[in-house]
Write an enzyme that holds these catalytic residues in place. Structure first.
Site, PDB file in Angstrom:
ATOM      1  N   ARG A   1       0.826  -1.207   0.000  1.00 44.94           N
ATOM      2  CA  ARG A   1       0.000   0.000   0.000  1.00 44.94           C
ATOM      3  C   ARG A   1       0.864   1.263   0.000  1.00 44.94           C
ATOM      4  NH1 ARG A   1      -2.412  -3.977  -0.821  1.00 44.94           N
ATOM      5  NH2 ARG A   1      -4.577  -4.456  -0.364  1.00 44.94           N
TER       6      ARG A   1
ATOM      7  N   GLU B   1       2.052   1.618  -3.430  1.00 49.67           N
ATOM      8  CA  GLU B   1       0.950   2.103  -4.276  1.00 49.67           C
ATOM      9  C   GLU B   1       0.764   3.616  -4.119  1.00 49.67           C
ATOM     10  OE1 GLU B   1      -2.635  -0.395  -4.447  1.00 49.67           O
ATOM     11  OE2 GLU B   1      -3.778   1.407  -3.972  1.00 49.67           O
TER      12      GLU B   1
ATOM     13  N   SER C   1      14.278  14.918   2.615  1.00 52.22           N
ATOM     14  CA  SER C   1      15.324  13.959   2.993  1.00 52.22           C
ATOM     15  C   SER C   1      14.711  12.717   3.647  1.00 52.22           C
ATOM     16  CB  SER C   1      16.292  14.603   3.990  1.00 52.22           C
ATOM     17  OG  SER C   1      17.290  13.658   4.349  1.00 52.22           O
TER      18      SER C   1
END
Lengths: 146, 146, 146, 146, 146, 146, 146, 146, 146, 146
Positions: free
Chosen positions: B87, B90, B113
């Site tokens: 996830r 994704e 960063s």
């Protein structure tokens, strides 16, 4: 990354308009990130929202179906080359299993939804260098046992 | 994913101890996520911290060098198969370019960063289903022009 | 595919016991597919369920933590080579976009959850050749707008 | 995903016509999913069916050969990026071997055909959130011994 | 390629026995290729066949379950490096679409089954160099329309 | 798969002509598979053959150089997505090492040539379902020792 | 590698102008490598810099937005095929872990920034063959502990 | 990354000895980076050098052949996951073509050798944060024309 | 690269024996490259040759079957990381199509066999630096037309 | 493989001119392989050479910059599908490590340069079938120790 034609039109119009995503979002009552996702073809609007965005950007309202139809989501190569996006990939590579362990510990076996999900990006000013604060807010979905 | 031997020892000891990552973290003054990252070999401790963690988990203090040395970071395949970790991948696929556009708009050309970086994971209780709140806090680094 | 040691033990014990997944499931009140997923390390049980399964299979109850802990999910290569599993991959390749279009049409923009999800596999006898009937039942999750 | 020109024409015409896949299917006596597969170039029609579909969508009947010829099947990248389609890929990753074990147990060594195969997608209304019900119905093919 | 332990045992025993695959096959009434597939873990025998093969090769009959259980099929990397096997891959790369066009022309839209399938390999002596004759015999499966 | 422009012209002309590959082949004294390979840019003709094919298909004879020049062979992705072509890939995955063992046993260390090679595809009628018979005929090439 | 249209225009104009990257850089007060990165779409200029570069190269100043907007960085395939660029990839493959060990030893756990970063390429004349001297200068970023 | 057994022995011995790579290098008259490359199996020593290094680290001199033989070079996956090493990969992705253009401009068509090559890593102290300075020094090799 | 156990034994024995590949080859009447290929498991010997090589290297003659059996050929990853081997890959990347064009021009459509094939590697002394001369000698195989 | 526009022009002009690469090479004093590499965009000419080649092929001399500029080298996919080119890849897969061992034995640790490099392709007539003789001649580059 190749973005589709309608995305390119929206982004070019936005550049010319000098409006920020937040300003476009305010005009139609939506968050800046959702607007950005819509412009990149990663979210879909209803007809009213679509026409509203097109109007704010000075584009033809006839383009609205392109903002409403089902379209394939997901941009770019499986490992991103863009440094900014790569850093989020790196976080998943380095901290993915630690995050899974923490979420399992706090919630049990399941996932954070990426669909019932919102996100915010804030600028936190800091004399040693401003900081980017990214907040993900997703529903926990436990694995169903049956 | 194959985690190395010392990680397996730490995770097994943690399971037996019934301590949470947060409890281990409190004992040595570090955040739960940093502790989890250390257990998975993704962070490195100094000698004091390493011995402290080993002691809390009831492991031999002689193992401390394994927690201090330089080691290769990054776990798992380039596209994760675990649903929880996927996830986050994704989110990078779907929202990556929108996030880049928002950050560019707010900060200019640069990155967040992933090194000068901390993270928190919170459980937000909700009658419609608890929510996972993940917060990334990273320094903005502008591209240097020269 | 390399399955881990505990999975191998469970599958070997099941073979020796001549019990079907359904029979193991009945003994502890769970569906055959969930039992199979548990044996392959793709689901996690609570302590009671874990000990129940181990007992039915005549294995040491001390193994229960392996059935309860968080573990990385997802088996095999990104494109499966096993013909039976490949056919499900092929269905996704061939029918994936048609399915997306139908679901979008019926439900709007969103997904079928693979977490709030159950599955059944039935044998339908047929004189021209028995048929495999696979039923997926997953919650529809609409994309959140914000 | 890049779909070919004729698919784009069919999908655009369908959008303009405001007909659902089911309505197009009823007009020619075929299921909505087969119609969707035809529109995406994943199934092939005979001349009568092809002209019927083109007529319903108000397109030139001269396009019929494109709906009848042999064409390469399979859309998109080997690991899908679209979240809806990915979930079906994830099911294959997570439940593939458990499904294989169950089918082997019930039918013996063989596969579920993805060719002598039909599929249905139904909407099951549920106060806790509607559910997607996907049914695969494929002939079992036992490995031939010789 | 890493073949599993039982395959290695079968192949080593065959080498020591100086029996050909055809001779083993004759002993139990099966074709040489099916025997070879069984030895490489790509086919599954019933208990009688399994014990028969083990007996012929002088191996312990207790190994029979390994020849009967469901196992993951498919050997080697996605593009084979072995020159002999690569040539079959090359045929698919070079002649795949021409073969599809011919089969479509002769049979309609569908496939040759690789499950309801047998194969033979013959040596055809030729003064200019012996020839390998490979014959595939698979059932034609037409795409179902529904 | 993207086939080049000349291939598209040849295949379109063939469709309009309603000629089968076999009929085109008869006209110029070549097998149907070689003709199909030529149309897909996988074989090269001499000038006479090229003009003959173009003439039969009613195309301009000036196109002949495209059928004669050296061109890159090999179509489609490394793992085919088209189900018909995939089955031949699957045969190589499942039966590749068994075939290698049989060929090694019958011929010694070497390969079946895919260059000094012909192929035939026949339709074998069968009341239980017609069968596809594919015959490969390639010269055996032993590894040279030096 | 496919570079975008604006990059092609800049590089063609530079070729025609016979100016070196260093000469363009001097004109606007920037280093030759930054100029080259800008031409390849890997750096972004402010409006003044963009117009200055366009003017020096005799291009329309209206093109300036293309040099200022956020764009996806990273060129070419994941493993470069160009021999010059491959050598830098090879250095990372061969010397990557040794460099990591040295940097860890000298600085502790962290990275060299590729953002707060400059680079120089010098020609060192040598009678045995000139040498290329490449200097990377990046800020050390220690991993944050929290 | 999996480093081989002899590398692991060398690195463990170095850790115990508390010697830096530079100190080991001084003892035998070689640079710290070459020593690190040797320890990771990326360089090969002659017998004298090998025994010298083994002696300094208190290891058995009988191990010397492992430091002298031809061995396969190149560590880790094609795209590195370790953040420190990834940054060098990122530099090649982002600055590769700009570097090629600059080198072509200064030297003509050719490459910087990664074989006739040395490297240095220096720490440059800076009140705003220390900097890593990496210097590559490789012979320019022009493409031969013939 | 992981070479198999028997290869490792042969290479270790060769190192201890201080024999060159050429000296081993002379002892049994074979070329040095064929001997090296045999040691790496890329060629297969007959029983006499196998025992001869084992004897020369002082290894047990009982190992001979490992040098005679059919085994999977092809070593290392699809893109080699070792710099020496990569250069041959690079030659194929850079000069592959030019070589194909030259061979097509001189021989017609076909290939150079890599099976009916020998190779030699010679050292050509040169005051400006010794040169490696590699000669491939393979039978031309024209594509069969049928 | 997609070759760029200028390459296509050069190859088409060569085909029309019926000149061989060798004849073009003679006209300007360069080898046939270098000419072929230039036509495929894999080598770069100086202005005189470029104009000479263009003149011989009857093309506009204004095209010369395209033959002189720095361009990305390397054609085709990482594993070639064209059978002729694949054979050279196969040689690297099968004989790569044996070649490395021989070169290491004869020259020490280093590589054969692919830059300070020439190649020849000769046709050796043979009554049993003509043979392709390919000769690589590259400078040996020893690894520098420092």
């Amino acid at each position: 990354m190749t973005i589709n034609e309608i995305s390119q039109k929206l982004l070019d119009a936005k550049y010319r308009s000098k409006l920020s995503f937040a300003q476009i979002g305010e005009a139609i009552g939506r968050d800046e990130i959702w607007i950005a996702a819509l412009c990149y073809g990663q979210a879909s609007a209803n007809e009213t929202e679509a026409k509203h965005v097109l109007g704010v950007l000075g584009l033809s309202l006839d383009l609205f179906p392109s903002l409403c139809q089902s379209q394939s989501k997901g941009l770019g190569p499986s490992v991103p080359t863009d440094p900014l996006i790569y850093r989020f990939y790196e976080i998943m590579q380095v901290y993915g299993y630690p995050m899974k362990a923490i979420i399992h510990e706090k919630f049990g076996d399941g996932i954070m939804s990426a669909i019932d999900f919102t996100m915010a990006i804030d600028k936190v000013e800091d004399p040693k260098g401003d900081r980017v604060k990214v907040t993900f807010d997703g529903k926990f979905l436990p694995y169903k046992k049956w």
